[in-house]
Design a protein around this motif. Structure first.
Motif, PDB file in Angstrom:
ATOM      1  N   ALA A 105       0.858  -1.182   0.000  1.00  0.00           N
ATOM      2  CA  ALA A 105       0.000   0.000   0.000  1.00  0.00           C
ATOM      3  C   ALA A 105       0.889   1.225   0.000  1.00  0.00           C
ATOM      4  O   ALA A 105       2.024   1.181   0.472  1.00  0.00           O
ATOM      5  CB  ALA A 105      -0.933   0.012   1.208  1.00  0.00           C
TER       6      ALA A 105
ATOM      7  N   ALA B 170      -5.125  -0.895   5.879  1.00  0.00           N
ATOM      8  CA  ALA B 170      -6.418  -0.220   6.036  1.00  0.00           C
ATOM      9  C   ALA B 170      -6.234   1.223   6.499  1.00  0.00           C
ATOM     10  O   ALA B 170      -6.989   2.118   6.094  1.00  0.00           O
ATOM     11  CB  ALA B 170      -7.300  -0.989   7.026  1.00  0.00           C
TER      12      ALA B 170
ATOM     13  N   ALA C 235      -5.641   3.535   3.633  1.00  0.00           N
ATOM     14  CA  ALA C 235      -6.698   3.684   2.648  1.00  0.00           C
ATOM     15  C   ALA C 235      -6.956   5.155   2.354  1.00  0.00           C
ATOM     16  O   ALA C 235      -6.760   6.023   3.223  1.00  0.00           O
ATOM     17  CB  ALA C 235      -7.974   3.024   3.167  1.00  0.00           C
TER      18      ALA C 235
END
Length: 304
Positions: free
Chosen positions: A162, A297, A300
């Motif tokens: 990510a 997460a 995000a």
């Protein structure tokens, strides 16, 4: 000074000899080493030929050390024991429920640590060890399970799971902002008392590079006050010592609390981003997977 490699032709022969001498048996030595009795016998015969002296007296059912064999065995057993003790002393334990996380001091201090309570509440069974260093981690050395790195992919030692870009803009204390005025022309910023940071990594944004990204020139290579850790630079800015470059995602909490204020609305958006990284070729443990899922997460898209 003689070395082991110069003194004997094979280190394997020394290992076989030490095990056979300790057990008083070629058969038991073979069982310990996971080889055949014949292989142990060959290795010891090779050592005896190399030393040009017998080390064992062989009979039909047993072997006994010669005087020279006893002298070598006493030294070998002590030396191998000390090596084993040292290895165990320096070996990092493999703990399946522990995740070792690497990040810069600034990212750990301003972004990661304030969020860790949420993960620990969800997974109290998982232990975390946080290693904070400003120098870039090399994930090929095996000591870290997951790393947050600021930079541009591809990375030779890791794969990115990510990423999160950031904006960079000058910030200072409210008291300093009151002294310099509510509106500052962009070309006046470089004349303010600047707080700089020693660059430990080429990706870290300096005043000259920030100025170039927003179309300014003439930024000094060294600021009026210089630090080697970003956290110190930020605390100096909060104390009113000058203007420092602020990363929106790192400083969102301090900006929201009013401990720091923006000097200009004109940000720079560097090509580098924060990345969640796994070491290449490493299969993560269950604990590492759970922590990484949580960290991804947090990365995000959304407000900083």
């Amino acid at each position: 000074m003689p070395t082991i490699r110069r003194s004997v032709a094979s280190l394997a022969s020394l290992t076989s000899f030490e095990a056979a001498a300790r057990h008083g048996s070629f058969t038991l030595a073979a069982a310990e080493l996971g080889v055949t009795q014949a292989a142990v016998s060959r290795q010891i015969r090779r050592l005896e030929e190399d030393l040009n002296t017998p080390l064992f007296v062989r009979s039909h059912r047993r072997v006994e050390l010669t005087a020279r064999g006893q002298a070598l065995a006493s030294v070998m057993t002590e030396a191998f024991g000390r090596v084993a003790e040292t290895i165990e002393a320096i070996r990092e334990p493999l703990v399946e429920d522990t995740v070792i996380v690497g990040a810069t001091l600034a990212f750990s201090h301003f972004w990661l640590v304030p969020r860790l309570s949420a993960f620990r509440a969800a997974h109290p069974e998982i232990k975390l060890r946080l290693i904070s260093e400003d120098a870039s981690f090399d994930l090929r050395d095996g000591r870290l399970d997951v790393v947050v790195r600021y930079g541009e992919p591809p990375f030779a030692d890791a794969r990115s799971l990510a990423s999160q870009p950031d904006e960079v803009f000058p910030v200072c204390s409210p008291s300093l902002r009151d002294r310099i005025g509510p509106t500052i022309a962009l070309d006046r910023i470089l004349a303010l008392p600047l707080i700089g940071l020693d660059k430990t990594e080429p990706e870290w944004l300096s005043w000259p590079r920030w100025a170039a990204l927003v179309g300014l020139s003439g930024a000094p290579e060294r600021a009026a006050i210089q630090f080697n850790h970003y956290t110190d630079a930020i605390y100096a800015a909060m104390a009113g010592e000058g203007v420092v470059l602020g990363w929106q995602r790192l400083l969102a909490g301090l900006l929201a609390e009013g401990k720091l204020v923006r000097v200009t609305d004109r940000p720079a958006t560097p090509p580098e981003s924060y990345h969640v990284l796994w070491p290449l070729g490493r299969r993560p443990s269950r604990a590492t997977g759970l922590f990484t899922d949580w960290l991804v997460a947090q990365f995000a898209p959304g407000p900083a």
